[in-house]
Motif scaffolding. Structure first.
Motif, PDB file in Angstrom:
ATOM      1  N   GLU A 143       0.832  -1.205   0.000  1.00  0.00           N
ATOM      2  CA  GLU A 143       0.000   0.000   0.000  1.00  0.00           C
ATOM      3  C   GLU A 143       0.863   1.249   0.000  1.00  0.00           C
ATOM      4  OE1 GLU A 143      -3.656  -2.084   2.459  1.00  0.00           O
ATOM      5  OE2 GLU A 143      -2.287  -0.752   3.544  1.00  0.00           O
ATOM      6  N   ARG A 185       0.653   5.510   0.077  1.00  0.00           N
ATOM      7  CA  ARG A 185      -0.157   6.694   0.319  1.00  0.00           C
ATOM      8  C   ARG A 185       0.594   7.873  -0.279  1.00  0.00           C
ATOM      9  NH1 ARG A 185      -4.515   7.541   2.955  1.00  0.00           N
ATOM     10  NH2 ARG A 185      -4.335   5.644   4.172  1.00  0.00           N
ATOM     11  N   SER A 187      -3.382  12.413  -0.685  1.00  0.00           N
ATOM     12  CA  SER A 187      -4.261  11.498   0.055  1.00  0.00           C
ATOM     13  C   SER A 187      -4.753  10.311  -0.768  1.00  0.00           C
ATOM     14  CB  SER A 187      -5.454  12.234   0.674  1.00  0.00           C
ATOM     15  OG  SER A 187      -5.001  13.202   1.581  1.00  0.00           O
ATOM     16  N   MET A 200      -4.574   6.631  -2.223  1.00  0.00           N
ATOM     17  CA  MET A 200      -3.951   5.398  -1.770  1.00  0.00           C
ATOM     18  C   MET A 200      -3.964   4.401  -2.914  1.00  0.00           C
ATOM     19  SD  MET A 200      -4.579   3.398   1.691  1.00  0.00           S
ATOM     20  CE  MET A 200      -3.750   1.908   2.087  1.00  0.00           C
TER      21      MET A 200
END
Length: 81
Positions: A16, A18, A22, A24
């Motif tokens: 993941e 980021r 903002s 993702m």
């Protein structure tokens, strides 16, 4: 865009990222392995990247050529009969 964080989430089996806006991005590592790895040596190389260098793994998958990379860094030697 700038990457704020990058980590492997063992619960989802995803790397993941980021981003600074903002956003993702989640990379399904199981789907990637199924798509690009031909043997256990290539899967092992991808697993090493996932656990030890998730940012480099993400860059390889999003911007690189993972099949070419795997062919260059792994050796597959089948056992002779």
């Amino acid at each position: 865009m700038k990457i704020i964080s990058c980590e492997f989430n063992i619960d989802t089996a995803c790397v993941e990222l980021r981003l600074s806006n903002s956003t993702m991005i989640s990379i399904d590592t199981i789907a990637v392995e199924s798509d690009v790895a031909d043997n256990m040596y290539q899967r092992s190389e991808l697993d090493w990247l996932i656990y030890n260098a998730p940012l480099e793994y993400a860059d390889l998958i999003l911007n690189g050529d993972p099949e070419k990379y795997l062919k260059a860094v792994t050796q597959y030697k089948p056992m002779d009969s």
